[in-house]
Design a protein around this motif. Sequence first.
Motif, PDB file in Angstrom:
ATOM      1  N   ALA A 105      40.196  -8.850  35.155  1.00 51.52           N
ATOM      2  CA  ALA A 105      40.327  -7.834  35.761  1.00 51.52           C
ATOM      3  C   ALA A 105      39.675  -8.102  37.286  1.00 51.52           C
ATOM      4  N   VAL A 106      40.576  -7.511  38.259  1.00 53.49           N
ATOM      5  CA  VAL A 106      40.108  -7.573  39.748  1.00 53.49           C
ATOM      6  C   VAL A 106      39.583  -6.357  40.035  1.00 53.49           C
ATOM      7  N   PHE A 107      38.311  -6.092  40.495  1.00 52.35           N
ATOM      8  CA  PHE A 107      37.830  -4.798  41.053  1.00 52.35           C
ATOM      9  C   PHE A 107      37.759  -5.064  42.482  1.00 52.35           C
ATOM     10  N   LYS A 108      39.076  -4.672  43.107  1.00 51.33           N
ATOM     11  CA  LYS A 108      39.256  -4.943  44.614  1.00 51.33           C
ATOM     12  C   LYS A 108      38.072  -3.993  45.431  1.00 51.33           C
ATOM     13  N   GLU A 109      37.881  -2.804  45.062  1.00 49.55           N
ATOM     14  CA  GLU A 109      36.824  -1.867  45.796  1.00 49.55           C
ATOM     15  C   GLU A 109      35.609  -2.466  45.722  1.00 49.55           C
ATOM     16  N   ARG A 110      35.180  -3.101  44.901  1.00 46.08           N
ATOM     17  CA  ARG A 110      33.702  -3.839  44.708  1.00 46.08           C
ATOM     18  C   ARG A 110      33.720  -5.121  44.993  1.00 46.08           C
ATOM     19  N   SER A 111      34.942  -5.917  45.495  1.00 49.50           N
ATOM     20  CA  SER A 111      35.093  -7.333  45.734  1.00 49.50           C
ATOM     21  C   SER A 111      34.518  -7.997  44.563  1.00 49.50           C
ATOM     22  N   LEU A 218      40.529  -4.651  27.436  1.00 52.46           N
ATOM     23  CA  LEU A 218      39.524  -3.625  27.683  1.00 52.46           C
ATOM     24  C   LEU A 218      38.043  -3.968  27.871  1.00 52.46           C
ATOM     25  N   MET A 219      37.719  -5.448  27.260  1.00 55.08           N
ATOM     26  CA  MET A 219      36.676  -5.939  27.638  1.00 55.08           C
ATOM     27  C   MET A 219      36.551  -6.317  29.153  1.00 55.08           C
ATOM     28  N   ALA A 220      37.279  -6.873  29.767  1.00 55.69           N
ATOM     29  CA  ALA A 220      37.468  -7.102  31.049  1.00 55.69           C
ATOM     30  C   ALA A 220      37.227  -5.960  31.920  1.00 55.69           C
ATOM     31  N   LYS A 221      37.955  -4.838  31.699  1.00 58.01           N
ATOM     32  CA  LYS A 221      37.647  -3.805  32.398  1.00 58.01           C
ATOM     33  C   LYS A 221      36.200  -3.220  32.187  1.00 58.01           C
ATOM     34  N   HIS A 222      35.636  -3.336  31.061  1.00 65.09           N
ATOM     35  CA  HIS A 222      34.365  -2.887  30.784  1.00 65.09           C
ATOM     36  C   HIS A 222      33.334  -3.645  31.601  1.00 65.09           C
ATOM     37  N   ALA A 223      33.594  -4.720  32.306  1.00 63.89           N
ATOM     38  CA  ALA A 223      32.849  -5.437  32.981  1.00 63.89           C
ATOM     39  C   ALA A 223      32.352  -4.514  34.009  1.00 63.89           C
ATOM     40  N   LYS A 224      32.997  -3.480  34.616  1.00 66.66           N
ATOM     41  CA  LYS A 224      32.752  -3.077  35.807  1.00 66.66           C
ATOM     42  C   LYS A 224      31.548  -1.952  35.500  1.00 66.66           C
ATOM     43  N   LEU A 225      31.230  -1.872  34.337  1.00 67.96           N
ATOM     44  CA  LEU A 225      30.016  -0.868  33.936  1.00 67.96           C
ATOM     45  C   LEU A 225      28.777  -1.814  33.644  1.00 67.96           C
ATOM     46  N   ILE A 226      28.954  -3.167  33.713  1.00 64.14           N
ATOM     47  CA  ILE A 226      27.662  -3.744  33.471  1.00 64.14           C
ATOM     48  C   ILE A 226      27.136  -4.646  34.695  1.00 64.14           C
ATOM     49  N   SER A 227      25.973  -4.981  34.702  1.00 65.08           N
ATOM     50  CA  SER A 227      25.455  -5.986  35.718  1.00 65.08           C
ATOM     51  C   SER A 227      25.791  -7.298  35.945  1.00 65.08           C
ATOM     52  N   VAL A 228      25.706  -7.900  34.836  1.00 59.11           N
ATOM     53  CA  VAL A 228      26.120  -9.273  34.631  1.00 59.11           C
ATOM     54  C   VAL A 228      26.979  -9.634  33.356  1.00 59.11           C
ATOM     55  N   CYS A 229      26.335  -9.752  32.282  1.00 55.29           N
ATOM     56  CA  CYS A 229      26.999 -10.216  30.904  1.00 55.29           C
ATOM     57  C   CYS A 229      26.596  -9.476  30.016  1.00 55.29           C
ATOM     58  N   THR A 230      27.541  -9.200  28.948  1.00 51.23           N
ATOM     59  CA  THR A 230      26.928  -8.597  27.802  1.00 51.23           C
ATOM     60  C   THR A 230      27.617  -9.259  26.690  1.00 51.23           C
ATOM     61  N   ILE A 231      26.968  -9.742  25.491  1.00 49.82           N
ATOM     62  CA  ILE A 231      27.536 -10.536  24.480  1.00 49.82           C
ATOM     63  C   ILE A 231      27.268  -9.863  22.932  1.00 49.82           C
ATOM     64  N   TRP A 232      28.210  -9.990  22.344  1.00 52.99           N
ATOM     65  CA  TRP A 232      28.237  -9.520  20.856  1.00 52.99           C
ATOM     66  C   TRP A 232      28.559 -10.740  20.149  1.00 52.99           C
TER      67      TRP A 232
END
Length: 256
Positions: A105-111, A218-232
């Motif tokens: 996912a690309v978050f253009k507003e955050r680069s 959904l996991m790619a979009k969720h990356a906007k809410l985390i700082s680096v990386c979350t693994i399950w």
Amino acid sequence: MANVKAPGLMTSPPNFMDLFWCVMEAKPAQDLEAFVTTAWFLWNNRNAVRHGETSRTALQIFEASRIYLAEFQTHCVSSNAPQSHVLTLWKPPPPGWYKTNVDGAVFKERSQCGIGVVVRNDKGQIMGALSKTLPYPLGALDVEAKAAEIGIIFSWELGLREIILEGDSQTVMNAIASHDPGSIQIQQLVTGIKSWVPKFRAWKTSFTRREGNKAAHLMAKHAKLISVCTIWVEDTPPIIMSQVLNDVSDLGFSPV
């Protein structure tokens, strides 16, 4: 035509084939048809000039290609019966295999960009999942290739050796599976992926539409809410709990 800067592209592609790959990945089908038809008329005009004929103006070429495409589409509509859209669902891998779904996912507003990876076994059970932020901008095609690379490495680190890599970018999946490295903008990433896959005992790639790749999306979009990386690992992330249940609801399995 290699110097044309297509709408929505961050840089001008260096040649026509790269421009075609970018347009194919970024634009809807009707725009791609117009692009190809216009390119065909430009090519014919170039050949005509080389053989001594008078060149058409840009407006004449555009108008001729538009009329030609409209006539073709009218013929196709009248000759084909309406077809209903067949919903694409997630499908489990064969027994003993694992399926690694990836998306970007690309978050253009955050680069920034986000990567989503979901790995499941043949019963739909989660082997591992990942949501990762990339703190730098990438194009849509680049981030899909990066997601594939991260998905491959993640699967290896989970100890899985028979995998199907699945994503909703046909361009990336085809480039990994074939001898063609694809668009120049992803060639380095594809080369890196191809250096990894021989380590597996068996591997395949698979293209699916977005609705068959919802968990990874959904996991790619969720990356906007985390700082680096979350693994399950062997646990279902809450963000995709409902989607995972839906994916296997008709398979008779318990994925969680």
